[in-house]
Design a protein around this motif. Structure first.
Motif, PDB file in Angstrom:
ATOM      1  N   ALA A  71      -2.706  -2.463  -6.801  1.00 10.12           N
ATOM      2  CA  ALA A  71      -2.963  -1.067  -6.433  1.00 10.12           C
ATOM      3  C   ALA A  71      -3.107  -0.969  -4.920  1.00 10.12           C
ATOM      4  O   ALA A  71      -3.951  -1.625  -4.322  1.00 10.12           O
ATOM      5  N   ARG A  72      -2.274  -0.174  -4.301  1.00  6.26           N
ATOM      6  CA  ARG A  72      -2.304  -0.045  -2.848  1.00  6.26           C
ATOM      7  C   ARG A  72      -3.470   0.828  -2.407  1.00  6.26           C
ATOM      8  O   ARG A  72      -3.855   1.768  -3.092  1.00  6.26           O
ATOM      9  N   LEU A  73      -3.993   0.492  -1.239  1.00  7.95           N
ATOM     10  CA  LEU A  73      -5.077   1.253  -0.634  1.00  7.95           C
ATOM     11  C   LEU A  73      -4.476   2.322   0.257  1.00  7.95           C
ATOM     12  O   LEU A  73      -3.782   2.014   1.238  1.00  7.95           O
ATOM     13  N   GLN A  74      -4.704   3.582  -0.093  1.00  8.40           N
ATOM     14  CA  GLN A  74      -4.143   4.683   0.680  1.00  8.40           C
ATOM     15  C   GLN A  74      -4.951   4.886   1.951  1.00  8.40           C
ATOM     16  O   GLN A  74      -6.178   4.984   1.931  1.00  8.40           O
ATOM     17  N   SER A  75      -4.249   4.953   3.079  1.00  4.59           N
ATOM     18  CA  SER A  75      -4.924   5.076   4.376  1.00  4.59           C
ATOM     19  C   SER A  75      -5.316   6.501   4.705  1.00  4.59           C
ATOM     20  O   SER A  75      -6.061   6.718   5.670  1.00  4.59           O
ATOM     21  N   GLY A  76      -4.826   7.473   3.953  1.00  6.44           N
ATOM     22  CA  GLY A  76      -5.098   8.864   4.297  1.00  6.44           C
ATOM     23  C   GLY A  76      -4.171   9.415   5.358  1.00  6.44           C
ATOM     24  O   GLY A  76      -4.269  10.590   5.714  1.00  6.44           O
ATOM     25  N   ILE A  77      -3.272   8.596   5.892  1.00  9.34           N
ATOM     26  CA  ILE A  77      -2.281   9.014   6.888  1.00  9.34           C
ATOM     27  C   ILE A  77      -0.916   8.712   6.287  1.00  9.34           C
ATOM     28  O   ILE A  77      -0.515   7.554   6.163  1.00  9.34           O
ATOM     29  N   SER A  78      -0.204   9.743   5.882  1.00  9.78           N
ATOM     30  CA  SER A  78       1.030   9.550   5.117  1.00  9.78           C
ATOM     31  C   SER A  78       2.101   8.831   5.928  1.00  9.78           C
ATOM     32  O   SER A  78       2.876   8.038   5.367  1.00  9.78           O
ATOM     33  N   GLY A  86       4.204   2.423   1.251  1.00  7.19           N
ATOM     34  CA  GLY A  86       3.503   3.176   0.216  1.00  7.19           C
ATOM     35  C   GLY A  86       2.008   2.983   0.223  1.00  7.19           C
ATOM     36  O   GLY A  86       1.321   3.482  -0.666  1.00  7.19           O
ATOM     37  N   GLY A  87       1.461   2.298   1.197  1.00  3.27           N
ATOM     38  CA  GLY A  87       0.026   2.054   1.282  1.00  3.27           C
ATOM     39  C   GLY A  87      -0.256   0.613   1.666  1.00  3.27           C
ATOM     40  O   GLY A  87       0.658  -0.220   1.792  1.00  3.27           O
ATOM     41  N   LEU A  88      -1.516   0.308   1.876  1.00  5.69           N
ATOM     42  CA  LEU A  88      -1.944  -1.027   2.266  1.00  5.69           C
ATOM     43  C   LEU A  88      -2.173  -1.878   1.020  1.00  5.69           C
ATOM     44  O   LEU A  88      -2.864  -1.453   0.094  1.00  5.69           O
ATOM     45  N   VAL A  89      -1.603  -3.068   1.009  1.00  7.30           N
ATOM     46  CA  VAL A  89      -1.741  -3.977  -0.134  1.00  7.30           C
ATOM     47  C   VAL A  89      -3.013  -4.805   0.045  1.00  7.30           C
ATOM     48  O   VAL A  89      -3.206  -5.417   1.098  1.00  7.30           O
ATOM     49  N   PRO A  90      -3.912  -4.836  -0.945  1.00  7.25           N
ATOM     50  CA  PRO A  90      -5.110  -5.684  -0.840  1.00  7.25           C
ATOM     51  C   PRO A  90      -4.744  -7.152  -0.667  1.00  7.25           C
ATOM     52  O   PRO A  90      -3.820  -7.661  -1.303  1.00  7.25           O
ATOM     53  N   GLY A  91      -5.449  -7.819   0.220  1.00  8.01           N
ATOM     54  CA  GLY A  91      -5.184  -9.223   0.486  1.00  8.01           C
ATOM     55  C   GLY A  91      -4.069  -9.476   1.469  1.00  8.01           C
ATOM     56  O   GLY A  91      -3.674 -10.629   1.667  1.00  8.01           O
ATOM     57  N   LEU A 109      -8.678   3.605  14.245  1.00  5.55           N
ATOM     58  CA  LEU A 109      -9.985   4.207  14.012  1.00  5.55           C
ATOM     59  C   LEU A 109      -9.869   5.428  13.109  1.00  5.55           C
ATOM     60  O   LEU A 109     -10.718   5.644  12.219  1.00  5.55           O
ATOM     61  N   GLN A 110      -8.822   6.235  13.287  1.00  4.19           N
ATOM     62  CA  GLN A 110      -8.596   7.369  12.392  1.00  4.19           C
ATOM     63  C   GLN A 110      -8.336   6.879  10.964  1.00  4.19           C
ATOM     64  O   GLN A 110      -8.836   7.468   9.996  1.00  4.19           O
ATOM     65  N   MET A 111      -7.561   5.812  10.827  1.00  2.00           N
ATOM     66  CA  MET A 111      -7.268   5.265   9.508  1.00  2.00           C
ATOM     67  C   MET A 111      -8.536   4.740   8.840  1.00  2.00           C
ATOM     68  O   MET A 111      -8.788   4.999   7.660  1.00  2.00           O
ATOM     69  N   MET A 112      -9.366   4.006   9.586  1.00  2.00           N
ATOM     70  CA  MET A 112     -10.584   3.439   9.016  1.00  2.00           C
ATOM     71  C   MET A 112     -11.544   4.539   8.585  1.00  2.00           C
ATOM     72  O   MET A 112     -12.246   4.413   7.574  1.00  2.00           O
ATOM     73  N   ALA A 113     -11.601   5.638   9.338  1.00  6.55           N
ATOM     74  CA  ALA A 113     -12.469   6.750   8.963  1.00  6.55           C
ATOM     75  C   ALA A 113     -12.011   7.383   7.654  1.00  6.55           C
ATOM     76  O   ALA A 113     -12.835   7.700   6.778  1.00  6.55           O
ATOM     77  N   GLN A 114     -10.684   7.548   7.490  1.00 13.89           N
ATOM     78  CA  GLN A 114     -10.172   8.126   6.251  1.00 13.89           C
ATOM     79  C   GLN A 114     -10.440   7.207   5.059  1.00 13.89           C
ATOM     80  O   GLN A 114     -10.814   7.670   3.967  1.00 13.89           O
ATOM     81  N   ILE A 115     -10.266   5.903   5.248  1.00  9.27           N
ATOM     82  CA  ILE A 115     -10.498   4.965   4.156  1.00  9.27           C
ATOM     83  C   ILE A 115     -11.980   4.897   3.805  1.00  9.27           C
ATOM     84  O   ILE A 115     -12.363   4.841   2.625  1.00  9.27           O
ATOM     85  N   ALA A 116     -12.847   4.900   4.820  1.00  9.22           N
ATOM     86  CA  ALA A 116     -14.287   4.831   4.557  1.00  9.22           C
ATOM     87  C   ALA A 116     -14.777   6.068   3.812  1.00  9.22           C
ATOM     88  O   ALA A 116     -15.700   5.981   2.987  1.00  9.22           O
ATOM     89  N   ARG A 117     -14.173   7.218   4.066  1.00 10.19           N
ATOM     90  CA  ARG A 117     -14.569   8.440   3.369  1.00 10.19           C
ATOM     91  C   ARG A 117     -14.140   8.422   1.903  1.00 10.19           C
ATOM     92  O   ARG A 117     -14.655   9.205   1.106  1.00 10.19           O
TER      93      ARG A 117
END
Length: 458
Positions: A71-78, A86-91, A109-117
């Motif tokens: 399952a890919r981790l969506q960064s919130g930035i398309s 299609g997203g960030l792959v875990p590992g 930093l924008q990406m990390m803020a979207q993921i943390a939210r």
């Protein structure tokens, strides 16, 4: 007491030599050899005893066996998700490079803020800036309320101990050139430190299923600094392109084990950071003039996305007797080939004239399909006749002067029709009655030149 053996390691390619020299024998760079004491690779001392105590065992599986898709981790930035496939792959481990001040830290930093939210555990480790500096940037971008954990640390052991205790879902190391290990005698940023620290961080990503993003410095040639082996160790390499004087930024994937390697993401730098550009064609064509000689709209492909951009050419008399060739955004060797074809096959007299070529908007084009658009812009400027304002051009030119067909013609023409263009100059194979716009097929570059000369009244 015997003197400890030392090697001289090239800081450009990582090649080692027994004695110092002004020029590296491996890559040919000058003044890049630095004296370093040989050290054992990280992790070998602790695991050597374990290997002796038990027999090695290799777990084998069948090639046809199935495993669930991660399952890919969506960064919130398309746009970033598009570049990553299609997203960030875990590992996975991702290396991000770019010129200083182009926006790497801002985007991450924008990406990390979207993921943390999204209730994921996100840690941002800065080795170049203090925590207060990162906080000030976050307040300026309106991200101060995001639950991102910050740290300012450069010791590899302290970073790994903290990450193992916190168990994050994603971590950013900004930058890998500042991280150092006390098991190596080399200084931070050297080939040995960068290679060893990157290897340990990639190993941590695979074992903990955490996505690790490494920020890398670039050299004056635009390549990520340090040994090329770092790019081989990671799963994806992303480059930030663009001029700081332009508001456009392009994120390009040059390596991706989980997606296509020719995708781009387009961003626009503003007061609130980097904003996504969902329709880059309209952005690159914004402010385009009307009937201007030397301007051609190229219908290109960037990965799976059609992108329209303007190619500008200026043909002027040589001021000092020797003709100049200046290119921005395209390959200078390819320009020389197109000019030779125009001179030898089409009878265009441009050998003794200055030629300046520019791709508007800071975009860098590597596709051979731009040959015909470049030729059209050069001939248009030489004859002082404007190309049709409602037309696009694309096609590959061979050394014989023939115009060869290119792929994805339907996508190029549909994008042109969506932006209001009604005609296209393209290879003969694209002249189909079902095309969304009128296609004027040309079989050779000479036909293109004859068409423009007829428009000029010659």
């Amino acid at each position: 007491m015997a003197r400890a053996e030392t090697n001289y390691v090239c800081q450009s390619c990582g090649g080692a030599q027994p004695k110092w020299a002004g020029r590296c024998d491996a890559c040919g760079e000058w003044n890049t050899l630095i004296e370093e004491a040989p050290s054992a690779p990280l992790g070998t001392q602790a695991t050597a005893g374990k290997r002796r105590g038990r027999a090695a065992r290799l777990n084998l599986v069948d090639l046809g066996s199935e495993s669930p898709e991660p399952a890919r981790l969506q960064s919130g930035i398309s746009e970033l998700d598009r570049v990553c496939g299609g997203g960030l792959v875990p590992g996975s481990a991702i290396l991000v490079g770019g010129d200083p001040g182009i926006g790497k830290s801002t985007l991450l930093l924008q990406m990390m803020a979207q993921i943390a939210r999204s209730e994921a555990r996100a840690i941002y480790v800065s080795g170049e800036e203090a925590i207060d500096q990162v906080r000030r940037r976050a307040r300026r971008l309106g991200l101060a309320d995001a639950p991102v954990s910050l740290a300012s640390e450069t010791s590899l052991n302290d970073i790994l101990d903290g990450l193992k205790a916190e168990k994050p879902d994603i971590v950013v190391i900004d930058s890998i050139q500042t991280v150092w290990s006390d098991q190596l005698a080399a200084a931070p940023g050297t080939v040995a430190q960068v290679r060893a620290c990157a290897q340990e961080l990639v190993r941590f990503a695979k074992k903990s299923n955490c996505t690790v993003i490494l920020v890398g410095h670039v050299t004056k040639d635009g390549q990520i600094a340090g040994p090329r082996v770092v790019e081989h160790m990671v799963d994806a390499v992303l480059y930030f392109e663009g001029e700081r004087s332009h508001q456009f930024r392009i994120l390009r994937a040059v390596k991706n084990r989980f997606g296509p390697t020719d995708e781009i993401g387009v961003f626009e730098m503003g007061d609130k950071g980097l904003a996504e550009v969902t329709n880059p064609s309209s952005l690159f064509l914004d402010g385009r003039g009307g009937d201007t000689p030397g301007a051609a709209v190229f219908a290109g492909m960037e990965g799976t996305r059609p992108v329209l951009s303007e190619i500008q050419a200026l043909v002027a008399p040589a001021a000092f007797g020797t003709a100049r060739r200046a290119v921005v955004g395209w390959d200078s060797g390819r320009l020389a080939m197109v000019l030779a074809v125009l001179e030898a096959r089409c009878g265009v007299d441009i050998a003794g004239r200055d030629i300046f070529l520019n791709v508007a908007g800071g975009l860098k084009i590597t596709e051979p399909a731009a040959d015909l658009a470049v030729a059209a812009a050069i001939v248009s400027s030489a004859l002082d006749v404007a190309l049709p304002a409602d037309g696009v051009v694309y096609g590959e030119i061979s050394l014989s002067g023939d115009v060869r067909p290119v792929g994805r013609s339907d996508s190029r023409l549909k994008e042109a029709a969506k932006l209001g263009f009604t005609r296209a100059i393209a290879p003969q194979a694209a002249a189909d009655e079902t095309a969304p716009i009128r296609v004027d097929g040309v079989a050779t570059a000479l036909e293109l030149v004859q068409t423009l000369r007829a428009m000029a009244g010659e």
